[in-house]
Design a protein around this motif. Structure first.
Motif, PDB file in Angstrom:
ATOM      1  N   ASP A  12      56.601   6.135  64.791  1.00 13.53           N
ATOM      2  CA  ASP A  12      56.301   7.311  65.614  1.00 13.53           C
ATOM      3  C   ASP A  12      55.054   7.063  66.469  1.00 13.53           C
ATOM      4  N   SER A  23      51.338  14.026  58.673  1.00 11.23           N
ATOM      5  CA  SER A  23      52.729  14.103  58.238  1.00 11.23           C
ATOM      6  C   SER A  23      53.422  12.748  58.182  1.00 11.23           C
ATOM      7  N   SER A  25      55.138   9.578  57.100  1.00 10.28           N
ATOM      8  CA  SER A  25      55.784   9.272  55.821  1.00 10.28           C
ATOM      9  C   SER A  25      55.140   8.086  55.117  1.00 10.28           C
ATOM     10  N   ALA A  93      57.001  17.450  63.739  1.00 13.77           N
ATOM     11  CA  ALA A  93      58.144  17.677  64.637  1.00 13.77           C
ATOM     12  C   ALA A  93      59.183  18.593  63.994  1.00 13.77           C
ATOM     13  N   SER A  94      59.347  18.490  62.686  1.00 10.83           N
ATOM     14  CA  SER A  94      60.348  19.308  61.994  1.00 10.83           C
ATOM     15  C   SER A  94      59.959  20.786  61.924  1.00 10.83           C
ATOM     16  N   HIS A  95      58.684  21.126  62.140  1.00 13.26           N
ATOM     17  CA  HIS A  95      58.226  22.511  62.043  1.00 13.26           C
ATOM     18  C   HIS A  95      57.765  23.106  63.362  1.00 13.26           C
ATOM     19  N   SER A 109      59.000  28.178  55.162  1.00 20.89           N
ATOM     20  CA  SER A 109      60.119  27.250  55.003  1.00 20.89           C
ATOM     21  C   SER A 109      59.924  26.350  53.776  1.00 20.89           C
TER      22      SER A 109
END
Ligand SMILES: [Zn+2]
Length: 131
Positions: A12, A23, A25, A93-95, A109
């Motif tokens: 990323d 965030s 991984s 990005a997921s949130h 969530s």
């Protein structure tokens, strides 16, 4: 120090704000933050003379992983306190789509996901999620 934009070893992009590290991984910081919070909880309970263990054996949530901690004596009504810590990154990005329109969306969530994972243990313990 302001980071220069670059490509993280996870693949990323990292911008000048450096939020990716929260965030990523492969970031070691995620694990140390998580274990530091759990250690603070366990030590706080010990200060209050409530013995507790981290990642107790014999307890598994629906995905097979262990909870972060459990008290060894009843917390309330003869039931032990079980806890799990989640460190959510509201800028991940997921949130990001949900968090830009609603305060607390990432935490909500994450809470819903954790509660689903603990459904099988819910009736035997008092479950506490820390975010
Ligand atoms: Zn990364």
């Amino acid at each position: 120090m302001i980071p220069k934009p670059h490509r993280c070893h996870c693949g990323d992009s990292v911008d000048t704000y450096g939020h990716h590290g929260l965030s990523c991984s492969t970031s070691a910081g995620r694990f140390s933050r998580h274990s530091t919070i759990n250690d603070i909880i366990r030590r706080s309970l010990a200060t209050a003379h409530v013995p507790a263990v981290l990642e107790p054996n014999g307890l598994a949530r629906s995905d097979g992983k262990r909870p972060d901690g459990v008290t060894l004596i009843p917390w309330r009504l003869g039931t032990s306190l079980l806890w799990d810590v989640t460190c959510v990154d509201t800028l991940a990005a997921s949130h990001i789509q949900a968090t830009t329109s609603m305060v607390g969306a990432a935490a909500t969530s994450a809470e819903q996901a954790k509660r689903r994972k603990y459904e099988n243990l819910d009736s035997s313990f008092i479950f506490c999620l820390l975010e």
